[in-house]
Design a protein around this motif. Sequence first.
Motif, PDB file in Angstrom:
ATOM      1  N   GLU A 109       0.846  -1.189   0.000  1.00 35.79           N
ATOM      2  CA  GLU A 109       0.000   0.000   0.000  1.00 35.79           C
ATOM      3  C   GLU A 109       0.881   1.237   0.000  1.00 35.79           C
ATOM      4  O   GLU A 109       1.836   1.330   0.765  1.00 35.79           O
ATOM      5  N   VAL A 110       0.537   2.186  -0.880  1.00 38.81           N
ATOM      6  CA  VAL A 110       1.314   3.415  -0.960  1.00 38.81           C
ATOM      7  C   VAL A 110       0.399   4.578  -0.633  1.00 38.81           C
ATOM      8  O   VAL A 110      -0.671   4.710  -1.213  1.00 38.81           O
ATOM      9  N   THR A 111       0.815   5.386   0.317  1.00 36.80           N
ATOM     10  CA  THR A 111       0.056   6.590   0.632  1.00 36.80           C
ATOM     11  C   THR A 111       0.899   7.801   0.243  1.00 36.80           C
ATOM     12  O   THR A 111       2.020   7.969   0.716  1.00 36.80           O
ATOM     13  N   ALA A 112       0.332   8.617  -0.645  1.00 38.18           N
ATOM     14  CA  ALA A 112       1.055   9.804  -1.078  1.00 38.18           C
ATOM     15  C   ALA A 112       0.618  10.984  -0.234  1.00 38.18           C
ATOM     16  O   ALA A 112      -0.525  11.072   0.190  1.00 38.18           O
ATOM     17  N   SER A 154      -4.121   8.972  -1.595  1.00 37.96           N
ATOM     18  CA  SER A 154      -3.440  10.217  -1.300  1.00 37.96           C
ATOM     19  C   SER A 154      -4.111  10.892  -0.117  1.00 37.96           C
ATOM     20  O   SER A 154      -5.319  10.817   0.042  1.00 37.96           O
ATOM     21  N   LYS A 155      -3.281  11.553   0.701  1.00 35.29           N
ATOM     22  CA  LYS A 155      -3.831  12.225   1.873  1.00 35.29           C
ATOM     23  C   LYS A 155      -4.314  13.624   1.550  1.00 35.29           C
ATOM     24  O   LYS A 155      -5.162  14.162   2.237  1.00 35.29           O
ATOM     25  N   ASP A 156      -3.697  14.256   0.545  1.00 35.51           N
ATOM     26  CA  ASP A 156      -4.008  15.674   0.366  1.00 35.51           C
ATOM     27  C   ASP A 156      -4.360  16.034  -1.086  1.00 35.51           C
ATOM     28  O   ASP A 156      -5.500  16.320  -1.378  1.00 35.51           O
TER      29      ASP A 156
ATOM     30  N   ILE C 268     -13.306  18.331  -2.954  1.00 35.40           N
ATOM     31  CA  ILE C 268     -12.396  18.132  -1.837  1.00 35.40           C
ATOM     32  C   ILE C 268     -12.551  16.732  -1.278  1.00 35.40           C
ATOM     33  O   ILE C 268     -13.655  16.264  -1.019  1.00 35.40           O
ATOM     34  N   ALA C 269     -11.432  16.058  -1.128  1.00 36.34           N
ATOM     35  CA  ALA C 269     -11.436  14.752  -0.493  1.00 36.34           C
ATOM     36  C   ALA C 269     -10.065  14.552   0.111  1.00 36.34           C
ATOM     37  O   ALA C 269      -9.150  15.302  -0.169  1.00 36.34           O
ATOM     38  N   GLY C 270      -9.934  13.542   0.920  1.00 38.44           N
ATOM     39  CA  GLY C 270      -8.629  13.277   1.494  1.00 38.44           C
ATOM     40  C   GLY C 270      -8.741  12.832   2.933  1.00 38.44           C
ATOM     41  O   GLY C 270      -9.844  12.682   3.476  1.00 38.44           O
TER      42      GLY C 270
END
Lengths: 250, 207, 594
Positions: A109-112, A154-156, C268-270
């Motif tokens: 798992e990759v989280t950017a 992705s987080k952001d 918007i998401a995240g």
Amino acid sequence: MIAPLPHDASVNGHLVDGIFRYIGVTTTACFLVMAVVLFAAVAFHRDRGGRRQARYTHGNGRAAGVMSVLVAAAIFFGIDAVALRRSASDLRDHFWRFPDRDPSALRVEVTAQQWAWTVRYAGADGRFDTADDIVTLNELHVPVATPIYLKLRSKDVVHSFYLPNFRTKIDAVPGSTTRLWFEARETGLYEVGCAQHCGVSHYKMRGLLTVTSAGEFRRWAERAAADSALRRDNGPPAEPAGADGWDWES
Amino acid sequence: MRSLAPAEVEGVVVDDRGAAAREIDSLVGMAIFLAAWAMLFAALFLAYGVVRVQAAEWPPFGAPRLPRAAPALNTLLLVAAGLTLRRGLARARRRHDARVPRPALLASILLGLAFLGAQIALGQVMRARGLLPSSGVYGSVFFALTGFHALHVLGGLCALAWLALRDRRGPRPGPGAEPLRAARLVALYWDFMAVVWLLMYLAIFWL
Amino acid sequence: MPERQVEGGPEGAWPRDEASESDAPMTRATPPGFWRRYVFSTDHKVIARQFLFLGLVFLAVGGFLAMLIRWQLANPGVPFPLVGKLIYGASGGLISPAAYTALFTMHGTIMIFFAITPILIGGFGNFCIPLLIGARDMVFPTLNMLSFWAMFLATAVLTASFFVPLGAPQAGWTGYPTLSTAIGTPGPGQTMWTVAVYFNGASSIMGAVNYITTVIRLRAPGMGYFKMPLTVWGFWLTSMLNALFVPVLAAGMVLLFFDRVFGTKFFIAGAAVKGGGDPILYQHLFWLFGHPEVYILILPAWGIVSDLLSFFARKPAFGYRVTVWSMIAIVVLSALVYGHHMFVTGMSPMLGESFMLLTMIISVPAVLMFFNWLGTIWRGAMRTRTPMLFALGLVFTFGIGGLTGLFLADITADMYLHDTYFVVGHFHLIMAAAVLLASFAAIHYWFPKMFGRMMNEPLGKLHFWLTIISLNLVFCGQLLIGYAGMQRRLYDPSVYDFLKPLLWLNRGISHAAFVLGAAQLLFVINFFWSLARGRRADNNPWQVGTLEWTVPSPPPHHNFDRLPVVRQGPHELGNPRVRDALGRDWIAQDEDLP
Ligand code: HEA
Ligand code: HEA
Ligand code: CUA
Ligand SMILES: [Cu+2]
């Protein structure tokens, strides 16, 4: 070719290069024909002080029609259709054929996030989002000759996980999960790039991909598991275990 | 056949193609404008559809329900405004008057204002019940779509006000300046926004 | 040089419509007063010049930003010479990473929306459409004026966004969320970007309504659709795309604006967001507009070049109808292929394959048109005047640029090429080479009609040769470096080991780009010098038959003393009958065949 194409370390990269080469050769041929006609017309069919008379034709005749149909057919069947068929079968048989059922595939798992890649392996229990996950930053270790199956989030903002030496990339999108698989043909140290503009330090969002033999990978995994555990024990308690991880199936 | 005779208007010689030709010109232009607006709102509906399909639950758990009856009344207000305008227009045409009767114009303006007021009130009520633009896609859809539509109604009101002001000074005579033409375009716009609202009402409040 | 007198009205005794029998000369008094005449004018020719100047100014700004970009890529971490300290005082002339992201964002936005759009569509669309179809003005002159002032407002907002706290817009010309929302780019700059793009779109839509209606309603008697110059076809079709797809962009901008200002959550998401929307939705809206947009930019160029090739080869346009139908086919297909910009967003395989197929189909009409261009110049009697050189330049660069589109259309290849400089090279070869060259061609060609003076030929030719050579070096260099894997929008490629050896190539591209930039100074000189001192142009300096050349240069306020009655197609060049009877190889569209 002239340009220094990055070394191809993948099992399927040659398919990409092959299609590129096919389109390259055929379009170059087209381009040459076009350029010859263009330059010949400019060189030979000039006014030259009003002495030359242009041929009076509207190009509506049968010959012109036949010619243009032929040219269009040559481009469509010669370039488009071939590239289309090859690409479609490459996608179905390789790039989009995800190793869902393949027990030998390594799942990662990759989280950017701005501007780093968090890489997570399931650890000993084979399940994600549990305490024994192996977590690394900007470092992806994989064994050679094994399908590597990535899921990305992705987080952001939107990022794009790019492996130049494996001829592939996939976006990491906040709010959804994307996937990618590849298989290394040879061991070595390769770079992971971010290909989607993700802010001021987009250019710095670089990771490393280390391809090793299966045995070496196992040894690395043990060491990394210990490291991860250590970090978890000593690290700031603010972050709950498995903060960035998620259940593989979700 | 085009008329090429020049005509004198306020000292400037223009080529007058005749009122009928100008009328068709303006209808063609308006049709294209309406097509553009249709695409604009279609894109907004598409956005709504996409977030809606992707939402796990609609309306999301805990979100206040949108009322159905009150906005139905708003719908009536908007439609009524359009109808009064239409009737005024028809009457003017019957009388060969170059102006939409003032009462009709003023009535549509008032009805339009009432619609806007009711929309704002609706928004306030939803806010009071805890639905905010920032409280997730449900609130986003409600406030953005109805708000953006209300802005367009406001634009229509400005056009009506302009008509009323212009006609107070009396219709400008002369070819190429047939005043009903503008009123007709405004009426078309108004009808269009009413239809958009109707679709919005069905899609957001009922579906 | 056989010169035809037109001042006193058309000579020659061809039968006229009863409708045009009226003998009173048609005049429309020029409006009195400076403001009404030059600033808030409703005359399409004045508005055209306003758009043209606005666009040229922003072309210069966008070009300058490109020079800064190239400087950073050639000399990472070295302060920009000369004016560097002025622009980036705080860092002593050094371009910071944040400044760099603003640079390419503003470069792309300005070039597409505020340079090429006003020059070609606002400027030449306005100038050409009424003159070429034989009308006295646009059908809605006031709307036309509003269109310009909406554009002006947009440029003002965009310019202001350079100077606000937290800096200029930084999310790329595509403005993808969530980067373009408050998550990635807080501050007013990016918000102003959405507003500027929105008003720019409003301007385009107003212009489009005017252009479409004008062509439908104001064609001179006898000017059937298939007698219109291809230039008019280009502008007409472009306007249709503008009217239908710019609103989709506007919707995207509205929602993005709401997300930024009112806290809605469409895009918007995240991790930290609950109940968010979908960033990919924006990409759909953007490209649903964005792909038609690239044809919006190139259709006028195609039209202009199809005409110019014929005029300067002294030969009728080859396969006129096929060219027209090809353009129509591309317009119809344009909205159906947009997904090729999103191949690596994880779209469903079926959707991906359909977009791939449709994209490839577009090459068929493109090739047909291309074939007709070659057919037009083949066995002509070519006069290689400056406008023709630029037109030929378009053919050449569009050939390369278009063919590189086929690599990108292929998903397998695009997985590697997406968001690399290969894409950058592809679209620069089309937009910054082909479309820009067509703009130069148009400027050189219509300059005499617009300003009554000729541009300088030797200087124009020098400008052309320097431009075309350096242009191809720059953009083919981009293709190469993209093929070598370099990503777009990289502040400093040397962060990557595999890109370190490519510094020489980046330097080479940059040096060619500096030559390209310097060469444009020749154009600036030529433009202003000719404006003041150029040789006076007669009515028909290029000896062609379309209607704008039957009236004085520059045309009077009302364009035509009498509305022309069209008898000929636009490209009746080299007709033997005309040559025998009149001793010239062209015939005006409102003349009868002898
Ligand atoms: C005016 C602008 C313009 C035009 C006309 C085109 C035309 C085409 N474009 Fe391009 N494109 C852009 C501007 C343009 N593009 C831009 C700006 C982007 C990137 C945006 C961004 O991400 O920032 C882009 C990106 C882009 C992508 C996405 C790449 C990626 O991001 O990964 C793709 C993929 O399919 C693509 C394909 C095509 C194709 C198939 C055409 C076709 O229409 C081309 C058809 C033409 C030909 C096929 C050539 C003509 C024929 C010949 C030369 C044959 C001659 C031979 C004989 C007669 C014998 N383009
Ligand atoms: C039509 C559009 C257009 C044009 C003409 C150009 C022109 C140029 N572009 Fe640009 N470019 C884009 C559209 C365009 N570009 C877009 C859309 C992007 C993507 C942005 C993004 O990633 O978001 C981009 C990105 C882009 C990049 C990539 C940045 C990155 O990814 O990090 C680079 C790098 O080399 C570049 C270079 C150049 C160069 C050297 C020119 C040269 O051709 C410039 C030469 C021109 C001049 C020097 C100006 C000359 C001035 C005049 C002629 C004015 C005369 C004035 C009067 C008479 C008053 N461009
Ligand atoms: Cu992450 Cu670019
Ligand atoms: Cu496209």
